[in-house]
Design a protein around this motif. Structure first.
Motif, short mmCIF file in Angstrom:
data_model
loop_
_atom_site.label_atom_id
_atom_site.label_comp_id
_atom_site.label_asym_id
_atom_site.label_seq_id
_atom_site.Cartn_x
_atom_site.Cartn_y
_atom_site.Cartn_z
N GLN A 1 -22.68 -8.97 33.48
CA GLN A 1 -22.45 -7.76 33.04
C GLN A 1 -23.23 -6.66 33.50
OE1 GLN A 1 -19.95 -7.22 30.90
NE2 GLN A 1 -20.07 -5.24 29.92
N ILE A 2 -24.64 -6.79 33.46
CA ILE A 2 -25.36 -5.75 33.98
C ILE A 2 -25.46 -5.55 35.47
CG2 ILE A 2 -27.97 -5.12 34.06
CD1 ILE A 2 -28.34 -6.36 31.42
N GLU A 3 -25.19 -6.76 36.30
CA GLU A 3 -24.96 -6.78 37.96
C GLU A 3 -23.75 -5.86 38.15
OE1 GLU A 3 -24.61 -10.36 39.55
OE2 GLU A 3 -25.74 -9.70 41.46
N ASN A 4 -22.67 -6.10 37.43
CA ASN A 4 -21.38 -5.39 37.57
C ASN A 4 -21.56 -3.92 37.68
OD1 ASN A 4 -20.03 -7.71 38.49
ND2 ASN A 4 -19.41 -8.17 36.45
N ALA A 5 -22.33 -3.43 36.38
CA ALA A 5 -22.59 -2.43 36.06
C ALA A 5 -23.33 -1.34 36.92
CB ALA A 5 -23.11 -2.07 34.63
N LEU A 6 -24.70 -1.99 37.35
CA LEU A 6 -25.31 -1.46 38.45
C LEU A 6 -24.59 -1.17 39.85
CD1 LEU A 6 -28.68 -3.44 37.50
CD2 LEU A 6 -28.48 -0.84 37.51
N PHE A 7 -23.94 -2.31 40.00
CA PHE A 7 -23.12 -2.25 41.45
C PHE A 7 -22.24 -0.89 41.30
CE2 PHE A 7 -19.31 -3.26 43.85
CZ PHE A 7 -19.74 -3.50 45.12
N ARG A 8 -21.56 -0.66 40.24
CA ARG A 8 -20.43 0.34 40.18
C ARG A 8 -21.24 1.50 40.31
NH1 ARG A 8 -18.21 -2.76 36.01
NH2 ARG A 8 -19.16 -1.52 34.44
N ALA A 9 -22.36 1.56 39.74
CA ALA A 9 -23.48 3.02 39.76
C ALA A 9 -24.14 2.91 41.07
CB ALA A 9 -24.29 2.78 38.51
N ASP A 10 -23.66 2.20 42.14
CA ASP A 10 -24.46 2.29 43.30
C ASP A 10 -25.97 2.25 43.14
OD1 ASP A 10 -21.85 2.56 44.91
OD2 ASP A 10 -22.12 4.90 44.49
N SER A 11 -26.53 1.50 42.31
CA SER A 11 -27.75 0.97 42.28
C SER A 11 -28.21 0.00 43.28
CB SER A 11 -28.14 0.54 40.76
OG SER A 11 -29.52 0.09 40.56
N GLU A 12 -29.47 0.13 43.67
CA GLU A 12 -30.17 -0.92 44.17
C GLU A 12 -31.00 -2.03 43.82
OE1 GLU A 12 -32.33 1.00 47.62
OE2 GLU A 12 -30.28 2.22 48.55
N VAL A 13 -30.90 -1.59 42.50
CA VAL A 13 -31.70 -2.75 41.60
C VAL A 13 -30.99 -4.09 41.60
CG1 VAL A 13 -32.41 -3.44 39.31
CG2 VAL A 13 -32.65 -0.97 39.95
N ASP B 1 -13.54 -0.68 28.52
CA ASP B 1 -13.94 0.76 28.47
C ASP B 1 -15.27 0.73 27.57
OD1 ASP B 1 -12.08 0.26 26.56
OD2 ASP B 1 -12.09 2.38 26.10
N VAL B 2 -15.13 -0.05 26.41
CA VAL B 2 -16.10 0.09 25.40
C VAL B 2 -17.32 -0.87 25.79
CG1 VAL B 2 -16.76 -0.54 23.04
CG2 VAL B 2 -14.53 0.47 23.44
N ALA B 3 -16.81 -2.00 26.26
CA ALA B 3 -18.02 -2.92 26.77
C ALA B 3 -18.75 -2.18 27.94
CB ALA B 3 -17.31 -4.16 27.38
N ASN B 4 -18.26 -1.66 28.96
CA ASN B 4 -18.74 -0.81 30.03
C ASN B 4 -19.47 0.31 29.65
OD1 ASN B 4 -17.64 -2.82 31.89
ND2 ASN B 4 -16.00 -1.48 32.48
N ALA B 5 -18.98 1.10 28.57
CA ALA B 5 -19.94 2.20 28.02
C ALA B 5 -21.16 1.68 27.43
CB ALA B 5 -19.03 2.86 26.91
N VAL B 6 -21.15 0.57 26.68
CA VAL B 6 -22.41 -0.09 26.18
C VAL B 6 -23.38 -0.50 27.18
CG1 VAL B 6 -23.53 -1.73 24.92
CG2 VAL B 6 -21.34 -0.83 24.24
N THR B 7 -22.92 -1.04 28.55
CA THR B 7 -23.74 -1.35 29.64
C THR B 7 -24.24 -0.21 30.32
OG1 THR B 7 -22.03 -3.01 29.85
CG2 THR B 7 -23.74 -3.06 31.43
N GLN B 8 -23.64 0.94 30.20
CA GLN B 8 -24.15 2.05 30.86
C GLN B 8 -25.34 2.44 30.29
OE1 GLN B 8 -22.72 2.91 33.80
NE2 GLN B 8 -24.24 4.57 33.98
N PRO C 1 -32.30 -14.22 30.93
CA PRO C 1 -31.98 -15.58 30.97
C PRO C 1 -30.77 -15.88 30.32
CG PRO C 1 -33.52 -14.62 29.21
CD PRO C 1 -33.24 -13.48 29.98
N CYS C 2 -29.65 -15.43 30.87
CA CYS C 2 -28.38 -15.41 30.19
C CYS C 2 -27.23 -15.19 31.36
CB CYS C 2 -27.92 -14.82 29.02
SG CYS C 2 -26.40 -14.78 28.36
N PRO C 3 -26.40 -16.09 31.74
CA PRO C 3 -25.57 -15.68 32.99
C PRO C 3 -24.49 -14.87 32.57
CG PRO C 3 -25.21 -17.94 32.16
CD PRO C 3 -26.38 -17.69 31.51
#
Length: 412
Positions: free
Chosen positions: A383-395, A352-359, A376-378
């Protein structure tokens, strides 16, 4: 009894009383705390405090000043010390150069060695995986399944498969890191494609082993040192003249290891290697200007903390310099330097803390107008891809090494 034997005897006796003497290097770090002037800049810039508030995480000043000045009570930090992502923002803004991230590592090591009952169980489990496999992740049970997953990813990305190159006498060791070795295999393959494209005389390790950073962040210094011993022996036996990696965390960890253990060779992140060794003109000529859709993508950058804060700020310039060579439109982002939340092993026990930072990153990326983000880091990428997916982002999100490989003039 020699002086060293006497030291070990006293240290073991103290350990029974849960007292661990500082090493000289640790003392230098701990003493940096004495320079703190309580200005509060670290709290104002801490990405975890910004994301979850002081009630959940009391911030770097609390850890560094209030608790580290009372080393006998270091275990009282347990509800705070594991929420630090280790991004290094506090150290970067500190006017007195207090090394707060390293204070966190020292306290975690003391907790691991003297109060393992207080260490999050998920971190203890991960520590066992690292100690068992010499990797940060459990390896695939079936090598054929692993190969199938790799091939599927490459097909989706339109990238060719290049056979693994393990040769004696090579000049460069390509070290993909545990995540690219076992999870994000497309990053490992893209690194091979780029090095092969520029005719680099490289080799992979015959058997991959972790750089030890995850074990160190957990506090398992014994395993971290063991892994450093293994890697040092391999690197020196191979006689390579440099190391190239595609992982931000590995870059900072291996650079520190190379210095401490006198490898006497440079360690580069792939982006750094391309600019400093291959040369930006050669990279420019290698770009396929037609390798994009009819409308250029609007691409923004994410700068990993382990590159810009733990290695060098110059990395940011290198990343942007390469990105602007591609047939894309570069757009800036207000959160390009913001911690992605994936560091410090926080997501293993407090997602929850890690995801809040990503948000915070998600909001900034959306505001930038970008249609694509590269990192340039897997770890940051995932981390960012998962957060954008959960936010229904098309980025869309790509590891930068993979994105660059997709834009090279390759023989397919």
């Amino acid at each position: 009894m020699s002086e060293e034997e006497a030291y070990e005897f006293v240290k073991n006796t103290l350990k029974q009383e849960r007292i661990v003497p500082y090493t000289k290097a640790e003392l230098d770090v701990i003493r940096s705390v004495e320079q703190c002037i309580n200005c509060g800049l670290c709290i104002n810039h801490c990405p975890v405090v910004r994301a979850v508030g002081l009630d959940r995480f009391s911030g770097p000043r609390s850890i560094a000043v209030e608790l580290s000045r009372s080393p006998p009570e270091f275990w009282s930090t347990v509800d705070k010390i594991y929420l630090c992502t280790g991004c290094g923002t506090c150290r970067e803004v500190c006017p007195k150069n207090v090394n707060i991230p390293e204070v966190v590592n020292i306290v975690r090591a003391r907790l691991f060695n003297t109060r393992p009952d207080l260490v999050p169980k998920s971190l203890l489990k991960t520590s066992k995986i690292i100690a068992t496999h010499n990797l940060a992740f459990e390896p695939w049970e079936d090598p054929e399944d692993k190969a199938d997953s790799r091939d599927m990813r490459l097909e989706m990305l339109g990238l060719p498969l290049i056979e693994d190159r393990i040769v004696k006498g090579a000049e460069v060791l390509f070290y993909p890191g545990c995540q690219a070795e076992e999870r994000a295999q497309e990053v490992r393959e893209a690194g091979k494609i780029i090095l092969d494209h520029f005719g680099v005389d490289y080799t992979l390790l015959e058997e991959m082993s972790c750089c030890g950073l995850p074990a160190r962040l957990i506090g398992d210094t014994a395993t971290a040192e063991h892994l450093a011993d293994i890697l040092t022996e391999k690197v020196k036996a191979m006689g390579v003249k440099s190391v190239v990696t595609t992982c931000a965390g590995c870059t900072s960890s291996l650079s520190q290891m190379a210095e401490e253990r006198e490898w006497n060779i440079p360690v580069y992140h792939m982006m750094e290697y391309l600019v400093e060794v291959i040369g930006i003109d050669r990279v420019r000529k290698a770009i396929d200007a037609t390798s994009t859709e009819t409308a250029p993508q609007k691409v923004t950058l994410h700068n990993p903390c382990h590159l810009i804060r733990h290695t060098s700020r110059q990395m940011e310039d290198y990343e942007r310099e390469i990105l602007t060579l591609l047939p894309t439109e570069y757009v800036s982002s207000s959160v390009a330097d913001s911690c992605c939340g994936g560091g410090g092993m926080v997501g293993y026990h407090s997602p929850d803390v890690a995801n809040a930072v990503t948000q915070v990153n998600v909001s900034g990326i959306k505001q930038s107008g970008a249609t694509h983000l590269v990192a340039p880091c897997p770890l940051c990428t995932a981390q960012i891809e998962n957060a954008l997916f959960r936010a229904d982002s098309e980025v869309e999100v790509s590891d930068f090494t993979v994105y660059l490989a997709q834009h090279l003039r390759l023989k397919r």
